[in-house]
Enzyme design. Sequence first.
Site, mmCIF file in Angstrom:
data_model
loop_
_atom_site.group_PDB
_atom_site.id
_atom_site.type_symbol
_atom_site.label_atom_id
_atom_site.label_comp_id
_atom_site.label_asym_id
_atom_site.label_seq_id
_atom_site.Cartn_x
_atom_site.Cartn_y
_atom_site.Cartn_z
ATOM 1 N N CYS A 13 0.854 -1.186 0.000
ATOM 2 C CA CYS A 13 0.000 0.000 0.000
ATOM 3 C C CYS A 13 0.893 1.240 0.000
ATOM 4 C CB CYS A 13 -0.902 -0.010 1.236
ATOM 5 S SG CYS A 13 -1.907 1.482 1.416
ATOM 6 N N CYS B 193 0.424 3.162 3.585
ATOM 7 C CA CYS B 193 0.838 2.657 4.911
ATOM 8 C C CYS B 193 1.836 1.512 4.850
ATOM 9 C CB CYS B 193 -0.391 2.244 5.724
ATOM 10 S SG CYS B 193 -1.185 0.743 5.109
ATOM 11 N N CYS C 18 -8.249 -5.590 -10.040
ATOM 12 C CA CYS C 18 -7.867 -4.488 -10.915
ATOM 13 C C CYS C 18 -7.501 -3.303 -10.027
ATOM 14 C CB CYS C 18 -9.041 -4.166 -11.839
ATOM 15 S SG CYS C 18 -8.643 -2.965 -13.107
#
Length: 158
Positions: A74, A77, A146
């Site tokens: 991510c 984070c 996706c």
Amino acid sequence: MKNALLVGLIGLFFSCNSSAQKPEKKETYKVNKTEAQWKKELTEQEYYVLRQAGTERPFSSPLNKEYSAGTFHCAACNTPLFKSEHKFDSGTGWPSFDRAIEGNVAYSTDNHLGYTRTEEHCATCGGHLGHVFNDGPRDTTGKRHCINGVALEFVPEN
């Protein structure tokens, strides 16, 4: 008497509290920041996608063609979300995976375009990642995660 009954029924009808009228419950995540903090830490495009559920232009992310060994984290984070071994070229213009790292991706229902889709979020910070569809590789999971490349950071193996 009929008027009183009619008024009573109308009042009852308009006073019903359906689930559609209740405010949406806000999820809480391990990483929880104010919008001002997110705006300060993320680029304008990352903020648009991760915090406002935006979508980057197809074929605009260099991660679309990244097939080196490693893990996609991510961008907000640093939670590991997808492994490179599960990435495939869907031809859609967005990085696509046939599965996520279990427990690190959360799912919700998205009806913003007038039809129902399954939206994906980082389970740690709640950042919008993209959507999952049932048109992925049939020889594996049949799923196509996706994902917006701007929502990801690639961490090479070793």
